[in-house]
Design a protein around this motif. Sequence first.
Motif, PDB file in Angstrom:
ATOM      1  N   SER A 184       1.077  -1.452   0.262  1.00 13.09           N
ATOM      2  CA  SER A 184      -0.445  -0.032   0.156  1.00 13.09           C
ATOM      3  C   SER A 184       0.595   0.959  -0.706  1.00 13.09           C
ATOM      4  O   SER A 184       0.155   2.400  -0.675  1.00 13.09           O
ATOM      5  CB  SER A 184      -0.550   0.280   1.153  1.00 13.09           C
ATOM      6  OG  SER A 184      -1.932  -1.152   1.089  1.00 13.09           O
ATOM      7  N   ALA A 247      -5.748  -2.802  12.841  1.00 19.08           N
ATOM      8  CA  ALA A 247      -5.725  -1.236  12.090  1.00 19.08           C
ATOM      9  C   ALA A 247      -5.099  -0.323  12.722  1.00 19.08           C
ATOM     10  O   ALA A 247      -4.645   0.950  12.817  1.00 19.08           O
ATOM     11  CB  ALA A 247      -6.983  -1.327  10.940  1.00 19.08           C
ATOM     12  N   ARG A 248      -5.982  -0.601  14.301  1.00 21.47           N
ATOM     13  CA  ARG A 248      -5.206   0.180  14.854  1.00 21.47           C
ATOM     14  C   ARG A 248      -3.520  -0.128  15.617  1.00 21.47           C
ATOM     15  O   ARG A 248      -3.032   0.506  16.020  1.00 21.47           O
ATOM     16  CB  ARG A 248      -6.277   0.139  16.531  1.00 21.47           C
ATOM     17  CG  ARG A 248      -7.222   1.039  15.881  1.00 21.47           C
ATOM     18  CD  ARG A 248      -8.681   0.929  17.351  1.00 21.47           C
ATOM     19  NE  ARG A 248      -8.547  -0.377  17.883  1.00 21.47           N
ATOM     20  CZ  ARG A 248      -9.247  -1.158  17.210  1.00 21.47           C
ATOM     21  NH1 ARG A 248     -10.823  -1.123  16.535  1.00 21.47           N
ATOM     22  NH2 ARG A 248     -10.033  -2.063  18.063  1.00 21.47           N
ATOM     23  N   ASP A 257       0.515   4.805   8.295  1.00 20.90           N
ATOM     24  CA  ASP A 257      -0.481   5.790   9.693  1.00 20.90           C
ATOM     25  C   ASP A 257      -1.777   4.912   9.467  1.00 20.90           C
ATOM     26  O   ASP A 257      -1.618   4.230   9.130  1.00 20.90           O
ATOM     27  CB  ASP A 257      -0.331   7.112   8.755  1.00 20.90           C
ATOM     28  CG  ASP A 257      -1.152   7.305   7.098  1.00 20.90           C
ATOM     29  OD1 ASP A 257      -2.309   6.070   7.013  1.00 20.90           O
ATOM     30  OD2 ASP A 257      -0.337   7.860   6.268  1.00 20.90           O
ATOM     31  N   ALA A 258      -2.523   4.974  10.398  1.00 19.67           N
ATOM     32  CA  ALA A 258      -3.642   5.363  10.601  1.00 19.67           C
ATOM     33  C   ALA A 258      -5.157   4.686   9.495  1.00 19.67           C
ATOM     34  O   ALA A 258      -5.307   3.592   9.558  1.00 19.67           O
ATOM     35  CB  ALA A 258      -4.170   6.262  12.069  1.00 19.67           C
ATOM     36  N   ASP A 259      -4.513   5.716   8.779  1.00 16.51           N
ATOM     37  CA  ASP A 259      -5.697   5.638   6.525  1.00 16.51           C
ATOM     38  C   ASP A 259      -5.115   4.751   6.818  1.00 16.51           C
ATOM     39  O   ASP A 259      -6.567   4.002   5.862  1.00 16.51           O
ATOM     40  CB  ASP A 259      -5.734   7.223   6.598  1.00 16.51           C
ATOM     41  CG  ASP A 259      -6.358   8.001   7.988  1.00 16.51           C
ATOM     42  OD1 ASP A 259      -6.641   8.503   8.102  1.00 16.51           O
ATOM     43  OD2 ASP A 259      -6.188   9.779   7.058  1.00 16.51           O
ATOM     44  N   ALA A 260      -3.793   4.336   6.441  1.00 19.80           N
ATOM     45  CA  ALA A 260      -3.448   3.165   5.031  1.00 19.80           C
ATOM     46  C   ALA A 260      -3.572   1.978   5.898  1.00 19.80           C
ATOM     47  O   ALA A 260      -4.149   1.368   5.547  1.00 19.80           O
ATOM     48  CB  ALA A 260      -1.831   3.791   5.037  1.00 19.80           C
ATOM     49  N   ALA A 262      -6.124   0.853   7.526  1.00 17.58           N
ATOM     50  CA  ALA A 262      -7.419   0.970   7.340  1.00 17.58           C
ATOM     51  C   ALA A 262      -7.442   0.307   6.490  1.00 17.58           C
ATOM     52  O   ALA A 262      -8.735  -0.465   6.298  1.00 17.58           O
ATOM     53  CB  ALA A 262      -8.285   2.378   8.038  1.00 17.58           C
ATOM     54  N   ASN A 263      -6.728   0.571   5.269  1.00 21.81           N
ATOM     55  CA  ASN A 263      -6.759   0.105   3.624  1.00 21.81           C
ATOM     56  C   ASN A 263      -6.256  -0.859   3.926  1.00 21.81           C
ATOM     57  O   ASN A 263      -6.504  -1.713   2.176  1.00 21.81           O
ATOM     58  CB  ASN A 263      -7.094   1.656   3.050  1.00 21.81           C
ATOM     59  CG  ASN A 263      -7.865   2.512   2.982  1.00 21.81           C
ATOM     60  OD1 ASN A 263      -9.459   1.804   3.578  1.00 21.81           O
ATOM     61  ND2 ASN A 263      -7.669   2.975   3.188  1.00 21.81           N
ATOM     62  N   SER A 322     -11.145  -2.629  -1.988  1.00 20.45           N
ATOM     63  CA  SER A 322     -11.188  -1.229  -1.832  1.00 20.45           C
ATOM     64  C   SER A 322     -10.618  -1.207  -3.525  1.00 20.45           C
ATOM     65  O   SER A 322     -10.351  -1.809  -4.058  1.00 20.45           O
ATOM     66  CB  SER A 322     -10.286  -0.729  -1.223  1.00 20.45           C
ATOM     67  OG  SER A 322      -8.977  -1.139  -1.647  1.00 20.45           O
TER      68      SER A 322
END
Length: 330
Positions: A184, A247-248, A257-260, A262-263, A322
């Motif tokens: 990612s 994810a956390r 990072d947190a956004d990445a 999560a996906n 996604s």
Amino acid sequence: MLGGCGAPTPHTADTGAPPTAITVGIMPIPDCATIAAAQQKGYFTAEGLRVTTVQVQGGGIALPKLESGELQFAIMNYVAAIQKQSREPGVIKLVTDAYQAAPNAFVLMVPGNSPLKTVSDLHGKRIAVLTLNSVGTLTLEAALKVAGLTKHDVHLSEQPVTEMMNLLERGQIDAAWMTEPFISAYYAQHGGRKLADMMTGQTADLPIAGWATSATFAKNHPSTVLAFQRAMQRAQADVAADRGLIARLLPTYTKIDADAAANITIGIFPLDLAPSRIQKVADLMLEYDYLADALDVRPILMPPPPIPTTPSASILPPPPASRRHQELTP
């Protein structure tokens, strides 16, 4: 109830005893989310363990550290463990399962502007893997075979996964065997492209890694091994049932990072260390000459005790595709 909602119950016989200090080798990949979960939820503390983690490049690098006592446990890809058993029987033990493949969780990445379109185009190309004679090279060989190539048709090199993006962008390698979160990250930062999923066909659902210790440590410290197994089983069940937890946790021990987080694509977190599954790795290794003779994996396995309560969703299903993964797919 399993899942960490309440305070974990200690299993140590003497709760007044000082905690046992252990050092565990991990990698900045999703496979190791269970360690982070066990630390966050207090499962190690409840078992009387004080855990320090250090990063290792791969199972082959961790093996001598386990033998020397520098590490007491480490993430270990099954290829490295099985090879060790074939060469030096009785040296290593696998004590809990860690990770199993899922679609797009392990892929061969190329730069976005690469002329390479299929695995068949890799003839004569430079390919980076974490370690040689590992799950990376084994699954790559399976993909090359389908394309009519062998490992002798490409140039393989060991590279830290943290450096693969830079090497690709500088043109020093042509392709890299990557796992998340680096897949990612390469897509997001440089527009990297997936050339091929490494876990399809005969490598689909391949068991990837478990948690290992040395046979000497297992023999001399059985109560510590059992405590580690119990803590890890509870944490493994938690991450298997809750993708949000993974994810956390990922930003706490990786640079994602947190956004990445999560996906990203997540694999499977098995709970049983089943010989029938892990034997698939040894059989594949025999086919590709990683082993001279057939090997029964059962002697290297120390199955953990059953967890008190099995969660209803003990195996993490793949997340919905996604937009990023749709774009990654050729």
